[in-house]
Design a protein around this motif. Structure first.
Motif, PDB file in Angstrom:
ATOM      1  N   VAL A  49       0.950  -1.209  -0.074  1.00 17.00           N
ATOM      2  CA  VAL A  49      -0.006  -0.071   0.080  1.00 17.00           C
ATOM      3  C   VAL A  49       0.675   1.304  -0.041  1.00 17.00           C
ATOM      4  O   VAL A  49       0.648   2.232  -0.680  1.00 17.00           O
ATOM      5  N   ILE A  50       2.082   1.241   0.740  1.00 15.74           N
ATOM      6  CA  ILE A  50       2.763   2.594   0.881  1.00 15.74           C
ATOM      7  C   ILE A  50       3.329   3.009  -0.665  1.00 15.74           C
ATOM      8  O   ILE A  50       3.856   4.026  -0.681  1.00 15.74           O
ATOM      9  N   ASN A  51       3.329   1.907  -1.579  1.00 12.26           N
ATOM     10  CA  ASN A  51       3.755   2.100  -2.933  1.00 12.26           C
ATOM     11  C   ASN A  51       2.668   2.546  -4.007  1.00 12.26           C
ATOM     12  O   ASN A  51       2.695   2.877  -4.978  1.00 12.26           O
ATOM     13  N   ASP A  52       1.391   2.492  -3.296  1.00  8.77           N
ATOM     14  CA  ASP A  52       0.233   3.091  -4.323  1.00  8.77           C
ATOM     15  C   ASP A  52       0.126   4.492  -3.860  1.00  8.77           C
ATOM     16  O   ASP A  52       0.632   5.265  -3.187  1.00  8.77           O
ATOM     17  N   VAL A  53      -0.726   5.032  -4.748  1.00  7.79           N
ATOM     18  CA  VAL A  53      -1.118   6.569  -4.637  1.00  7.79           C
ATOM     19  C   VAL A  53      -2.000   7.046  -3.789  1.00  7.79           C
ATOM     20  O   VAL A  53      -2.281   8.391  -3.486  1.00  7.79           O
ATOM     21  N   HIS A  54      -2.627   5.972  -2.957  1.00  7.05           N
ATOM     22  CA  HIS A  54      -3.620   6.193  -1.874  1.00  7.05           C
ATOM     23  C   HIS A  54      -3.326   5.963  -0.804  1.00  7.05           C
ATOM     24  O   HIS A  54      -2.424   5.112  -0.545  1.00  7.05           O
ATOM     25  N   PRO A  55      -3.916   6.894   0.449  1.00  8.32           N
ATOM     26  CA  PRO A  55      -3.685   6.406   1.708  1.00  8.32           C
ATOM     27  C   PRO A  55      -4.348   5.024   2.025  1.00  8.32           C
ATOM     28  O   PRO A  55      -4.778   4.380   1.317  1.00  8.32           O
ATOM     29  N   PRO A  56      -3.654   4.415   3.353  1.00  2.00           N
ATOM     30  CA  PRO A  56      -3.926   3.082   3.525  1.00  2.00           C
ATOM     31  C   PRO A  56      -5.335   2.789   4.275  1.00  2.00           C
ATOM     32  O   PRO A  56      -5.747   1.574   4.235  1.00  2.00           O
ATOM     33  N   LEU A  57      -6.048   3.424   4.723  1.00  2.00           N
ATOM     34  CA  LEU A  57      -7.225   3.256   5.529  1.00  2.00           C
ATOM     35  C   LEU A  57      -8.136   2.412   4.822  1.00  2.00           C
ATOM     36  O   LEU A  57      -8.731   1.392   5.519  1.00  2.00           O
ATOM     37  N   TYR A  58      -8.565   2.790   3.603  1.00  3.78           N
ATOM     38  CA  TYR A  58      -9.702   1.868   2.592  1.00  3.78           C
ATOM     39  C   TYR A  58      -9.130   0.429   2.992  1.00  3.78           C
ATOM     40  O   TYR A  58      -9.881  -0.607   3.076  1.00  3.78           O
ATOM     41  N   PHE A  59      -7.727   0.157   2.561  1.00 10.99           N
ATOM     42  CA  PHE A  59      -7.330  -1.067   2.473  1.00 10.99           C
ATOM     43  C   PHE A  59      -7.523  -2.055   3.573  1.00 10.99           C
ATOM     44  O   PHE A  59      -7.877  -2.970   3.642  1.00 10.99           O
ATOM     45  N   PHE A  60      -7.119  -1.439   4.657  1.00 12.65           N
ATOM     46  CA  PHE A  60      -7.435  -2.034   6.136  1.00 12.65           C
ATOM     47  C   PHE A  60      -8.632  -2.336   6.290  1.00 12.65           C
ATOM     48  O   PHE A  60      -9.125  -3.379   6.886  1.00 12.65           O
ATOM     49  N   GLY A  61      -9.468  -1.158   6.168  1.00  9.12           N
ATOM     50  CA  GLY A  61     -10.993  -1.545   6.469  1.00  9.12           C
ATOM     51  C   GLY A  61     -11.620  -2.755   5.453  1.00  9.12           C
ATOM     52  O   GLY A  61     -12.345  -3.527   5.942  1.00  9.12           O
ATOM     53  N   LEU A  62     -11.103  -2.625   4.204  1.00  6.49           N
ATOM     54  CA  LEU A  62     -11.654  -3.564   3.240  1.00  6.49           C
ATOM     55  C   LEU A  62     -10.950  -4.944   3.500  1.00  6.49           C
ATOM     56  O   LEU A  62     -11.833  -6.098   3.545  1.00  6.49           O
ATOM     57  N   ARG A  63      -9.851  -5.206   4.001  1.00  8.31           N
ATOM     58  CA  ARG A  63      -9.458  -6.638   4.731  1.00  8.31           C
ATOM     59  C   ARG A  63     -10.379  -7.004   5.705  1.00  8.31           C
ATOM     60  O   ARG A  63     -10.670  -8.158   5.673  1.00  8.31           O
ATOM     61  N   GLY A  64     -10.742  -6.113   6.742  1.00  9.28           N
ATOM     62  CA  GLY A  64     -11.532  -6.395   7.653  1.00  9.28           C
ATOM     63  C   GLY A  64     -12.693  -6.927   7.469  1.00  9.28           C
ATOM     64  O   GLY A  64     -13.477  -7.966   8.043  1.00  9.28           O
ATOM     65  N   TRP A  65     -13.302  -6.193   6.517  1.00  5.06           N
ATOM     66  CA  TRP A  65     -14.735  -6.406   6.014  1.00  5.06           C
ATOM     67  C   TRP A  65     -14.622  -7.862   5.203  1.00  5.06           C
ATOM     68  O   TRP A  65     -15.620  -8.800   5.252  1.00  5.06           O
ATOM     69  N   ALA A  66     -13.716  -8.179   4.166  1.00  7.90           N
ATOM     70  CA  ALA A  66     -13.355  -9.417   3.770  1.00  7.90           C
ATOM     71  C   ALA A  66     -13.380 -10.580   4.517  1.00  7.90           C
ATOM     72  O   ALA A  66     -13.731 -11.742   4.426  1.00  7.90           O
ATOM     73  N   GLU A  67     -12.628 -10.213   5.836  1.00  5.00           N
ATOM     74  CA  GLU A  67     -12.670 -11.290   6.658  1.00  5.00           C
ATOM     75  C   GLU A  67     -14.024 -11.908   7.231  1.00  5.00           C
ATOM     76  O   GLU A  67     -14.544 -12.938   7.391  1.00  5.00           O
ATOM     77  N   LEU A  68     -14.987 -11.036   7.304  1.00  6.25           N
ATOM     78  CA  LEU A  68     -16.312 -11.189   7.474  1.00  6.25           C
ATOM     79  C   LEU A  68     -17.433 -11.677   6.490  1.00  6.25           C
ATOM     80  O   LEU A  68     -18.130 -12.481   6.627  1.00  6.25           O
ATOM     81  N   SER A  69     -17.061 -10.828   5.178  1.00  2.00           N
ATOM     82  CA  SER A  69     -18.090 -11.359   4.043  1.00  2.00           C
ATOM     83  C   SER A  69     -17.708 -12.142   3.122  1.00  2.00           C
ATOM     84  O   SER A  69     -18.364 -12.598   2.171  1.00  2.00           O
ATOM     85  N   GLY A  70     -16.366 -12.370   3.088  1.00  2.00           N
ATOM     86  CA  GLY A  70     -15.478 -13.047   1.955  1.00  2.00           C
ATOM     87  C   GLY A  70     -15.050 -12.320   0.963  1.00  2.00           C
ATOM     88  O   GLY A  70     -15.228 -11.058   1.078  1.00  2.00           O
ATOM     89  N   ILE A  71     -14.621 -12.752  -0.241  1.00  2.00           N
ATOM     90  CA  ILE A  71     -14.123 -11.953  -1.227  1.00  2.00           C
ATOM     91  C   ILE A  71     -14.509 -12.164  -2.471  1.00  2.00           C
ATOM     92  O   ILE A  71     -13.947 -11.798  -3.500  1.00  2.00           O
ATOM     93  N   SER A  72     -15.833 -12.241  -2.580  1.00  2.00           N
ATOM     94  CA  SER A  72     -16.256 -12.345  -3.916  1.00  2.00           C
ATOM     95  C   SER A  72     -16.638 -10.771  -4.196  1.00  2.00           C
ATOM     96  O   SER A  72     -16.367 -10.065  -3.549  1.00  2.00           O
ATOM     97  N   GLU A  73     -17.004 -10.591  -5.843  1.00  2.00           N
ATOM     98  CA  GLU A  73     -17.003  -9.245  -6.189  1.00  2.00           C
ATOM     99  C   GLU A  73     -18.122  -8.683  -5.552  1.00  2.00           C
ATOM    100  O   GLU A  73     -17.966  -7.561  -5.115  1.00  2.00           O
TER     101      GLU A  73
END
Length: 221
Positions: A49-73
């Motif tokens: 993430v530190i090599n991406d152009v966006h700050p990190p908060l969304y990605f950490f939130g999305l990972r937590g969400w995926a732990e609960l909901s799965g990783i389907s589209e």
């Protein structure tokens, strides 16, 4: 009258939900969404993430969400639907706050119109169906503006909770998307032009504090 407005507000929320959910899984993940998927699946997400152009908060939130909901589209895109629906609700309160700040104690139809326009906005419906951070950015921008204006109005009465909400939402905004700095800049300009005395000084110090807290991320990248 209040019951009538509440019914209209619920209908607007249902309309917003329909526009954001219908066909949400009809398209495959595109390149930017693919990066979001890859990031949350990566064993060392922070270094990626530190090599991406966006700050990190969304990605950490999305990972937590995926732990609960799965990783389907469908599951990953729902993480963008939630803040988009909340934005419809919060912009109602932002519009009402503008009315109160202008001395209009009687509520007009303007807040409902603001919510309706947010519900129908083409771009908002589009980004609500993407596995990206844009709807979160919109939500935090609206909350930050609402808290800022409410704090100004209540500064001489009970500003505590609103003041904290302003700081927290502004930091969440910056750590979600860099363009959130534009909203913070607008608040600073408003403070310089329209505020006076202790309120102006407090606003400028607070905005400076928000900027300083964001500096560590800028140094990291």
């Amino acid at each position: 009258m209040r019951r009538y407005k509440l019914s209209l507000f619920v209908l607007i929320l249902l309309l917003a939900a329909a526009g954001r959910i219908i066909n949400i899984g009809s398209e495959s993940l595109w390149v930017d969404e693919g990066f979001s998927y890859w990031a949350i699946r990566h064993h060392d997400m922070f270094s990626l993430v530190i090599n991406d152009v966006h700050p990190p908060l969304y990605f950490f939130g999305l990972r937590g969400w995926a732990e609960l909901s799965g990783i389907s589209e469908l599951a990953l895109r729902y993480f963008s639907v939630i803040p988009s629906l909340l934005s419809v609700a919060v912009i109602y309160h932002l519009a009402r706050e503008l009315e109160l700040l202008r001395g209009r104690n009687t509520e007009t139809i303007v807040p409902l119109l603001a919510a309706l326009m947010m519900a129908l906005a083409d771009m908002e419906n589009y980004i609500a169906q993407e596995t990206r951070m844009y709807t979160w950015h919109v939500l935090w921008a609206i909350v930050s503006m609402w808290a800022f204006l409410r704090w100004i109005r209540l500064a001489n009465y009970r500003p505590g909770k609103t003041f904290i909400a302003w700081i927290v939402s502004s930091l969440l905004l910056l750590y979600t998307h860099y363009i959130g700095a534009a909203a913070i800049a607008v608040q600073g300009l408003y403070a310089l032009v329209f505020l006076r005395g202790k309120i102006q000084k407090t606003a400028l110090i607070t905005l400076s504090f928000i900027g300083i807290v964001f500096v560590p991320w800028l140094l990291v990248i």
